[in-house]
Write a protein that holds these residues in place. Structure first.
Motif, short mmCIF file in Angstrom:
data_model
loop_
_atom_site.label_atom_id
_atom_site.label_comp_id
_atom_site.label_asym_id
_atom_site.label_seq_id
_atom_site.Cartn_x
_atom_site.Cartn_y
_atom_site.Cartn_z
N PRO A 132 0.81 -1.23 0.00
CA PRO A 132 0.00 0.00 0.00
C PRO A 132 0.85 1.27 0.00
O PRO A 132 0.53 2.24 -0.71
N SER A 133 1.91 1.28 0.78
CA SER A 133 2.77 2.47 0.85
C SER A 133 3.50 2.71 -0.47
O SER A 133 3.67 3.86 -0.89
N LEU A 134 3.95 1.63 -1.13
CA LEU A 134 4.64 1.78 -2.41
C LEU A 134 3.69 2.28 -3.49
O LEU A 134 4.06 3.12 -4.32
N LEU A 135 2.47 1.78 -3.49
CA LEU A 135 1.48 2.22 -4.48
C LEU A 135 1.11 3.69 -4.32
O LEU A 135 0.69 4.34 -5.28
N ALA A 136 1.27 4.22 -3.13
CA ALA A 136 0.91 5.61 -2.84
C ALA A 136 2.02 6.60 -3.16
O ALA A 136 1.81 7.81 -3.04
N LEU A 137 3.18 6.13 -3.60
CA LEU A 137 4.30 7.03 -3.86
C LEU A 137 4.03 7.94 -5.06
O LEU A 137 3.44 7.52 -6.05
N THR A 138 4.50 9.17 -4.94
CA THR A 138 4.47 10.13 -6.04
C THR A 138 5.67 11.05 -5.90
O THR A 138 6.31 11.09 -4.84
N GLY A 139 5.98 11.76 -6.97
CA GLY A 139 7.02 12.78 -6.90
C GLY A 139 8.44 12.24 -6.96
O GLY A 139 8.68 11.09 -7.33
N GLU A 140 9.36 13.10 -6.59
CA GLU A 140 10.79 12.83 -6.73
C GLU A 140 11.40 12.02 -5.59
O GLU A 140 12.52 11.53 -5.73
N GLN A 141 10.73 11.88 -4.47
CA GLN A 141 11.36 11.33 -3.27
C GLN A 141 11.61 9.84 -3.27
O GLN A 141 12.26 9.33 -2.38
N GLY A 142 11.12 9.11 -4.23
CA GLY A 142 11.34 7.67 -4.20
C GLY A 142 10.63 7.04 -3.02
O GLY A 142 9.56 7.49 -2.61
N ALA A 143 11.23 6.02 -2.44
CA ALA A 143 10.59 5.26 -1.37
C ALA A 143 11.18 5.55 0.01
O ALA A 143 10.99 4.76 0.93
N ALA A 144 11.85 6.67 0.17
CA ALA A 144 12.46 6.99 1.47
C ALA A 144 11.44 7.00 2.59
O ALA A 144 11.73 6.55 3.70
N ARG A 145 10.24 7.48 2.31
CA ARG A 145 9.18 7.52 3.34
C ARG A 145 8.82 6.11 3.78
O ARG A 145 8.62 5.85 4.98
N VAL A 146 8.76 5.18 2.86
CA VAL A 146 8.42 3.79 3.18
C VAL A 146 9.52 3.19 4.06
O VAL A 146 9.23 2.49 5.04
N VAL A 147 10.76 3.48 3.73
CA VAL A 147 11.88 3.00 4.54
C VAL A 147 11.78 3.55 5.96
O VAL A 147 11.92 2.81 6.94
N ARG A 148 11.50 4.84 6.08
CA ARG A 148 11.37 5.46 7.42
C ARG A 148 10.24 4.82 8.21
O ARG A 148 10.40 4.53 9.40
N GLU A 149 9.10 4.59 7.56
CA GLU A 149 7.95 3.96 8.24
C GLU A 149 8.35 2.60 8.80
O GLU A 149 8.03 2.26 9.95
N GLN A 150 9.02 1.81 7.98
CA GLN A 150 9.40 0.46 8.41
C GLN A 150 10.52 0.50 9.45
O GLN A 150 10.57 -0.34 10.34
N ALA A 151 11.40 1.48 9.36
CA ALA A 151 12.48 1.63 10.35
C ALA A 151 11.90 1.92 11.73
O ALA A 151 12.40 1.43 12.75
N GLN A 152 10.82 2.71 11.78
CA GLN A 152 10.18 3.03 13.05
C GLN A 152 9.62 1.77 13.71
O GLN A 152 9.47 1.71 14.92
N GLN A 153 9.32 0.77 12.90
CA GLN A 153 8.80 -0.50 13.42
C GLN A 153 9.92 -1.54 13.59
O GLN A 153 9.65 -2.69 13.93
N GLY A 154 11.16 -1.13 13.35
CA GLY A 154 12.29 -2.04 13.50
C GLY A 154 12.33 -3.14 12.44
O GLY A 154 12.86 -4.23 12.70
N ARG A 155 11.81 -2.86 11.26
CA ARG A 155 11.70 -3.89 10.22
C ARG A 155 12.60 -3.63 9.02
O ARG A 155 12.37 -4.13 7.93
#
Length: 187
Positions: A132-155
């Protein structure tokens, strides 16, 4: 793309404009730039094919990296995971792609990131839980937000690799020259 399997799909991203390469004096689109007897993209695709992993080439024009990733994931939505590989990493090795795919087999790992000599590289692997998070990506930032979300969960798992191809991208003519030297040194 190859037939569906239980392996993650390598998403080869080839939608960028290559503006930095052109600004550095590049006369052709960077993925079509010659590197030895092949183009940059041909080297990348050769490694992907040699890995034996299923793959998808995303080369339709998209406004940004996030849009490209989302489109590639959408095209392969049934996959158990994805390895996001920019097309301008011509020195990536097939065994590194397999190593990153294996890292995603750990049920506690949602994101796998290669690290070569202390530097983070590509491909970054994403488990199906990230869909779901990857499908929601837009713009120039790539998937950094997805990585941060998963890092907060220790994954997020960092995977040490001995492959300069994970960090050798082609953004300028100087990068292309360095890649040519590294390729020649490999023999």
């Amino acid at each position: 793309m190859l037939q569906p399997t239980s392996l993650p799909v390598v998403l080869v991203l080839a939608s960028g404009r290559g503006a930095r390469f052109a600004a550095s004096g590049g006369a052709v689109y960077k993925l079509r730039a010659p590197l030895g007897a092949k183009t940059v993209l041909e080297h990348t695709l050769d490694a992907v094919r040699a890995s034996g992993l299923p793959w998808h080439l995303e080369d339709a024009g998209h406004p940004g990296m996030g849009d490209s990733i989302a489109a590639a994931v959408r095209a392969t939505a049934q996959a158990p995971g994805w390895l996001v590989l920019p097309g301008d990493l011509p020195l990536i090795r097939p065994d590194t792609l397999r190593t990153m795919a294996a890292a995603l087999a750990d049920p506690d790992c949602a994101v796998a990131m290669p690290v070569c000599q202390g530097e983070r590289g590509h491909p970054v692997g994403f488990a199906a839980v990230c869909l779901p998070s990857l499908l929601a990506l837009t713009g120039e930032q790539g998937a950094a937000r997805v990585v941060r979300e998963q890092a907060q969960q220790g994954r997020v798992r960092q995977v040490e690799v001995d492959d300069e191809g994970t960090v050798t991208d082609i953004d300028t003519l100087q990068d292309l020259e360095r890649a040519a030297q590294l390729l020649a040194a490999r023999g």
